[in-house]
Design a protein around this motif. Structure first.
Motif, PDB file in Angstrom:
ATOM      1  N   GLN A  17       0.870  -1.179   0.000  1.00 36.50           N
ATOM      2  CA  GLN A  17       0.000   0.000   0.000  1.00 36.50           C
ATOM      3  C   GLN A  17       0.903   1.223   0.000  1.00 36.50           C
ATOM      4  N   THR A  46      -1.627  -2.428  -4.188  1.00 30.41           N
ATOM      5  CA  THR A  46      -3.057  -2.394  -3.915  1.00 30.41           C
ATOM      6  C   THR A  46      -3.657  -1.043  -4.317  1.00 30.41           C
ATOM      7  N   ARG A  48      -5.561   0.949  -2.951  1.00 33.32           N
ATOM      8  CA  ARG A  48      -6.157   1.502  -1.733  1.00 33.32           C
ATOM      9  C   ARG A  48      -5.824   2.972  -1.536  1.00 33.32           C
ATOM     10  N   THR A  49      -4.880   3.470  -2.298  1.00 33.39           N
ATOM     11  CA  THR A  49      -4.486   4.860  -2.144  1.00 33.39           C
ATOM     12  C   THR A  49      -4.436   5.550  -3.509  1.00 33.39           C
ATOM     13  N   SER A  72      -6.397  -5.540  -4.512  1.00 28.38           N
ATOM     14  CA  SER A  72      -7.596  -4.847  -4.005  1.00 28.38           C
ATOM     15  C   SER A  72      -8.438  -4.302  -5.147  1.00 28.38           C
ATOM     16  N   LEU A  74     -11.649  -4.065  -6.831  1.00 28.16           N
ATOM     17  CA  LEU A  74     -12.992  -4.269  -6.285  1.00 28.16           C
ATOM     18  C   LEU A  74     -14.095  -4.274  -7.334  1.00 28.16           C
ATOM     19  N   THR A  92      -8.060  -9.877  -6.550  1.00 25.02           N
ATOM     20  CA  THR A  92      -9.253  -9.308  -5.936  1.00 25.02           C
ATOM     21  C   THR A  92      -9.428  -9.881  -4.535  1.00 25.02           C
ATOM     22  N   SER A 183       2.355  -8.297   3.775  1.00 28.05           N
ATOM     23  CA  SER A 183       2.814  -6.908   3.768  1.00 28.05           C
ATOM     24  C   SER A 183       4.061  -6.705   4.612  1.00 28.05           C
TER      25      SER A 183
END
Length: 209
Positions: A17, A46, A48-49, A72, A74, A92, A183
């Motif tokens: 991440q 990912t 996510r950011t 990630s 989605l 995923t 991670s």
């Protein structure tokens, strides 16, 4: 770099991440190079950011020695953006009906996510022979996967979620679990402080298993 399956590259797939600041593209490239220096030739970035997709593109262009994937993912929008950026595999956390349909048309390896025996069976029946199980530790860890894989033939599993350097070996001892996602190779504090030598050392320890 391209391979038949991301599960065969390294016993650990670093799940990353990236921070929003500084520039995630710059950090992603430096991080990828640190992993390669430690013998880990794969990275899952990912979504996510902000800037994660841009980082995937930069890694693909500037670090050809590493296999770069998007994690990630989605929905179909995230899938399309990742593929446009050059992601070489897709991961995923779970798999909705819409996402499952879209994954069937993807020409790079995919690791669709499942969290139950029924979901694994559904993905297998849809043609997926490699599946991510998430979140592995809360679901029951290696004991859960051993019980799942006993009756379920024809699939290989990459477990992720809560796995640590200490717990990884128990997963890797299982038949048809060629790798885990984790991670701990890329701790946020080391990424933020740009301590690339420390990440190289963690990667080297993982690749020596």
């Amino acid at each position: 770099m391209s391979v038949a399956s991301p599960l065969d590259v390294s016993p650990v797939i670093p799940v990353v991440q990236l921070p929003t600041h500084p520039d995630p593209s710059v950090a992603g490239v430096a991080l990828a190079r640190a992993l390669v220096a430690g013998g880990v030739a794969i990275i899952e970035v990912t979504l996510r950011t902000e800037g994660a997709v841009r980082a995937i593109r930069s890694i693909r262009e500037q670090v050809p020695e590493i296999l770069v994937g998007a994690g990630s993912v989605l929905d179909v929008g995230g899938l399309d953006a990742s593929l446009t950026a050059g992601a070489q595999f897709i991961v995923t956390p779970g798999t909705s009906q819409a996402l499952r349909a879209a994954l069937g048309d993807v020409d790079v390896p995919v690791l669709p996510g499942a969290g139950s025996v029924s979901e694994v069976l559904e993905l297998r029946d849809a043609g997926h022979a490699e599946i991510k199980v998430f979140p592995a530790e809360p679901l029951g860890g290696p004991a859960f996967l051993k019980a799942l894989l006993g009756p379920v033939a024809g699939v290989r599993i990459c477990p992720t979620g809560g796995i640590t350097q200490a717990s990884a070996p128990a997963y890797l001892e299982l038949d048809r679990v060629p790798c885990v996602g984790g991670s701990w190779l890329t701790p946020p504090d080391l990424v933020i402080t740009e301590n690339w030598p420390a990440i190289t050392a963690l990667a080297r320890a993982a690749s020596d298993r």
